[in-house]
Design a protein around this motif. Structure first.
Motif, PDB file in Angstrom:
ATOM      1  N   ILE A 115      22.051  39.304  39.748  1.00  0.00           N
ATOM      2  CA  ILE A 115      23.127  38.741  39.255  1.00  0.00           C
ATOM      3  C   ILE A 115      22.761  36.658  40.164  1.00  0.00           C
ATOM      4  N   ILE A 116      22.390  36.996  41.088  1.00  0.00           N
ATOM      5  CA  ILE A 116      21.571  35.095  41.893  1.00  0.00           C
ATOM      6  C   ILE A 116      21.255  35.057  40.591  1.00  0.00           C
ATOM      7  N   GLN A 117      19.993  35.070  40.298  1.00  0.00           N
ATOM      8  CA  GLN A 117      18.576  35.182  39.999  1.00  0.00           C
ATOM      9  C   GLN A 117      19.075  35.144  37.796  1.00  0.00           C
ATOM     10  N   ALA A 118      19.891  35.466  38.156  1.00  0.00           N
ATOM     11  CA  ALA A 118      20.172  35.607  35.829  1.00  0.00           C
ATOM     12  C   ALA A 118      21.463  34.385  35.944  1.00  0.00           C
ATOM     13  N   GLY A 119      21.860  33.543  37.126  1.00  0.00           N
ATOM     14  CA  GLY A 119      22.641  32.344  37.169  1.00  0.00           C
ATOM     15  C   GLY A 119      23.174  32.654  36.950  1.00  0.00           C
ATOM     16  N   ILE A 120      23.928  34.285  37.068  1.00  0.00           N
ATOM     17  CA  ILE A 120      25.903  34.131  36.697  1.00  0.00           C
ATOM     18  C   ILE A 120      26.131  33.501  38.012  1.00  0.00           C
ATOM     19  N   LYS A 121      27.568  32.771  37.614  1.00  0.00           N
ATOM     20  CA  LYS A 121      28.200  31.695  38.276  1.00  0.00           C
ATOM     21  C   LYS A 121      29.502  32.710  39.090  1.00  0.00           C
ATOM     22  N   THR A 122      30.013  33.670  38.707  1.00  0.00           N
ATOM     23  CA  THR A 122      31.175  33.849  38.998  1.00  0.00           C
ATOM     24  C   THR A 122      31.239  35.877  38.594  1.00  0.00           C
ATOM     25  N   ILE A 123      32.302  36.075  40.050  1.00  0.00           N
ATOM     26  CA  ILE A 123      31.795  37.201  39.752  1.00  0.00           C
ATOM     27  C   ILE A 123      33.503  37.994  39.565  1.00  0.00           C
ATOM     28  N   ILE A 124      34.186  38.282  39.205  1.00  0.00           N
ATOM     29  CA  ILE A 124      35.669  39.191  38.877  1.00  0.00           C
ATOM     30  C   ILE A 124      35.528  40.854  38.760  1.00  0.00           C
ATOM     31  N   TYR A 125      35.770  40.915  40.191  1.00  0.00           N
ATOM     32  CA  TYR A 125      35.721  42.650  40.553  1.00  0.00           C
ATOM     33  C   TYR A 125      37.506  43.182  40.822  1.00  0.00           C
ATOM     34  N   GLU A 126      37.261  44.874  40.135  1.00  0.00           N
ATOM     35  CA  GLU A 126      38.951  45.449  40.470  1.00  0.00           C
ATOM     36  C   GLU A 126      38.975  45.768  41.822  1.00  0.00           C
ATOM     37  N   GLU A 127      37.267  46.038  42.215  1.00  0.00           N
ATOM     38  CA  GLU A 127      37.780  46.949  43.192  1.00  0.00           C
ATOM     39  C   GLU A 127      36.761  46.886  45.091  1.00  0.00           C
ATOM     40  N   ASP A 128      37.133  46.959  45.643  1.00  0.00           N
ATOM     41  CA  ASP A 128      35.852  46.588  46.952  1.00  0.00           C
ATOM     42  C   ASP A 128      36.298  47.454  48.015  1.00  0.00           C
ATOM     43  N   LYS A 129      36.058  48.978  47.421  1.00  0.00           N
ATOM     44  CA  LYS A 129      36.289  50.032  48.450  1.00  0.00           C
ATOM     45  C   LYS A 129      35.128  50.621  48.991  1.00  0.00           C
ATOM     46  N   ARG A 149      30.803  32.503  43.150  1.00  0.00           N
ATOM     47  CA  ARG A 149      32.015  32.705  43.509  1.00  0.00           C
ATOM     48  C   ARG A 149      32.595  34.202  42.588  1.00  0.00           C
ATOM     49  N   TYR A 150      33.740  34.314  43.913  1.00  0.00           N
ATOM     50  CA  TYR A 150      34.133  35.578  43.164  1.00  0.00           C
ATOM     51  C   TYR A 150      35.494  36.295  43.508  1.00  0.00           C
ATOM     52  N   TYR A 151      36.190  36.487  42.826  1.00  0.00           N
ATOM     53  CA  TYR A 151      37.817  37.347  42.914  1.00  0.00           C
ATOM     54  C   TYR A 151      38.373  38.080  42.509  1.00  0.00           C
ATOM     55  N   GLU A 152      38.972  38.393  43.313  1.00  0.00           N
ATOM     56  CA  GLU A 152      39.563  39.956  42.917  1.00  0.00           C
ATOM     57  C   GLU A 152      40.825  40.351  41.495  1.00  0.00           C
ATOM     58  N   TYR A 153      40.410  40.819  40.129  1.00  0.00           N
ATOM     59  CA  TYR A 153      41.028  40.721  39.289  1.00  0.00           C
ATOM     60  C   TYR A 153      42.071  41.661  39.692  1.00  0.00           C
ATOM     61  N   GLN A 154      43.642  40.481  39.582  1.00  0.00           N
ATOM     62  CA  GLN A 154      45.269  40.505  39.720  1.00  0.00           C
ATOM     63  C   GLN A 154      45.456  41.399  39.091  1.00  0.00           C
ATOM     64  N   PRO A 155      45.905  42.612  39.415  1.00  0.00           N
ATOM     65  CA  PRO A 155      46.204  43.734  37.594  1.00  0.00           C
ATOM     66  C   PRO A 155      47.412  42.585  37.383  1.00  0.00           C
ATOM     67  N   SER A 156      47.432  43.234  35.710  1.00  0.00           N
ATOM     68  CA  SER A 156      49.170  42.722  35.162  1.00  0.00           C
ATOM     69  C   SER A 156      49.836  43.626  35.021  1.00  0.00           C
ATOM     70  N   GLY A 157      49.527  44.763  35.277  1.00  0.00           N
ATOM     71  CA  GLY A 157      50.513  46.189  35.223  1.00  0.00           C
ATOM     72  C   GLY A 157      50.584  46.687  33.938  1.00  0.00           C
ATOM     73  N   ARG A 158      49.725  45.838  32.724  1.00  0.00           N
ATOM     74  CA  ARG A 158      49.948  46.224  31.177  1.00  0.00           C
ATOM     75  C   ARG A 158      49.958  47.680  30.882  1.00  0.00           C
ATOM     76  N   LYS A 159      49.676  48.385  30.335  1.00  0.00           N
ATOM     77  CA  LYS A 159      49.100  49.613  29.749  1.00  0.00           C
ATOM     78  C   LYS A 159      48.708  49.647  28.817  1.00  0.00           C
ATOM     79  N   ILE A 160      47.419  49.681  28.680  1.00  0.00           N
ATOM     80  CA  ILE A 160      46.891  49.879  26.996  1.00  0.00           C
ATOM     81  C   ILE A 160      46.416  50.979  27.057  1.00  0.00           C
ATOM     82  N   GLU A 161      47.138  51.300  25.854  1.00  0.00           N
ATOM     83  CA  GLU A 161      46.210  53.146  24.960  1.00  0.00           C
ATOM     84  C   GLU A 161      45.864  52.800  24.310  1.00  0.00           C
ATOM     85  N   ILE A 162      44.830  53.235  24.388  1.00  0.00           N
ATOM     86  CA  ILE A 162      43.752  53.264  22.753  1.00  0.00           C
ATOM     87  C   ILE A 162      43.784  54.960  22.677  1.00  0.00           C
TER      88      ILE A 162
END
Ligand SMILES: Nc1ccn([C@H]2C[C@H](O)[C@@H](COP(=O)(O)O)O2)c(=O)n1
Ligand SMILES: [Zn+2]
Length: 164
Positions: A115-129, A149-162
């Motif tokens: 990630i660092i070497q590719a130049g990606i600047k931000t990580i948004i992650y869901e879980e950190d188990k 930069r990295y931060y945890e995704y804040q769930p909206s609680g919205r249910k998306i059905e497909i």
């Protein structure tokens, strides 16, 4: 009806949703991980999930983890490519400089290097188990040093059905 819809999904819901859908492609029986790389102006650049490299059959290579210490040759860890690395390697468009990665699990140390070497600047992650593992601790150490930069995704609680 001339008013615009108000219940459309926002960017974070959209991209973490794509990462979660991507994870559904994984054959790992224990942990399915998905990643979605997005440009600064919110265009999807690439996606990935954890799996074996091309040519390494899902039927022949081991999916188990139980032999990790006694017989690493027959555990999945030496073979599986992580979702983040697959997303980086799947990209065919040139530079990922300045992009963001949405991922369902915090990146390990090896993915952090990529990630660092590719130049990606931000990580948004869901879980950190695996936060307490040396791998994730080393990952954060490198990401902090490199200014990713990295931060945890804040769930909206919205249910998306497909229905597919
Ligand atoms: N950030 C991550 C962390 C792990 N993975 C993959 C690697 C394995 O296929 C699986 C973890 O298996 P477990 O030890 O939980 O049985 O997840 C990844 O793609 N990205
Ligand atoms: Zn990794």
């Amino acid at each position: 009806m001339s008013e615009k819809r108000e219940d459309y999904i926002n960017w974070d819901e959209y991209f973490i949703g794509v990462a979660k859908l991507s994870a559904r492609r994984s054959k790992d029986p224990n942990t399915q991980v998905g990643a979605c790389i997005v440009s600064e102006d919110n265009k999807i650049l690439s996606m990935g999930y954890n799996g074996f490299p091309r040519g390494c059959s899902d039927e022949d290579f081991p999916w188990g983890k139980e032999f990790e210490l006694t017989d690493p040759y027959n555990a999945k860890y030496l073979y599986s490519t992580h979702s983040e690395l697959n997303a980086i390697l799947n990209y065919r468009g040139g530079s990922l400089e300045g992009s963001k990665i949405y991922v369902t699990l915090f990146p390990c140390n090896e993915c952090a290097k990529a990630i660092i070497q590719a130049g990606i600047k931000t990580i948004i992650y869901e879980e950190d188990k695996y936060a307490s593992s040396p791998s994730v601790r080393a990952s954060k150490r490198m990401l902090n040093a490199a200014g990713v930069r990295y931060y945890e995704y804040q769930p909206s609680g919205r249910k998306i059905e497909i229905t597919v």
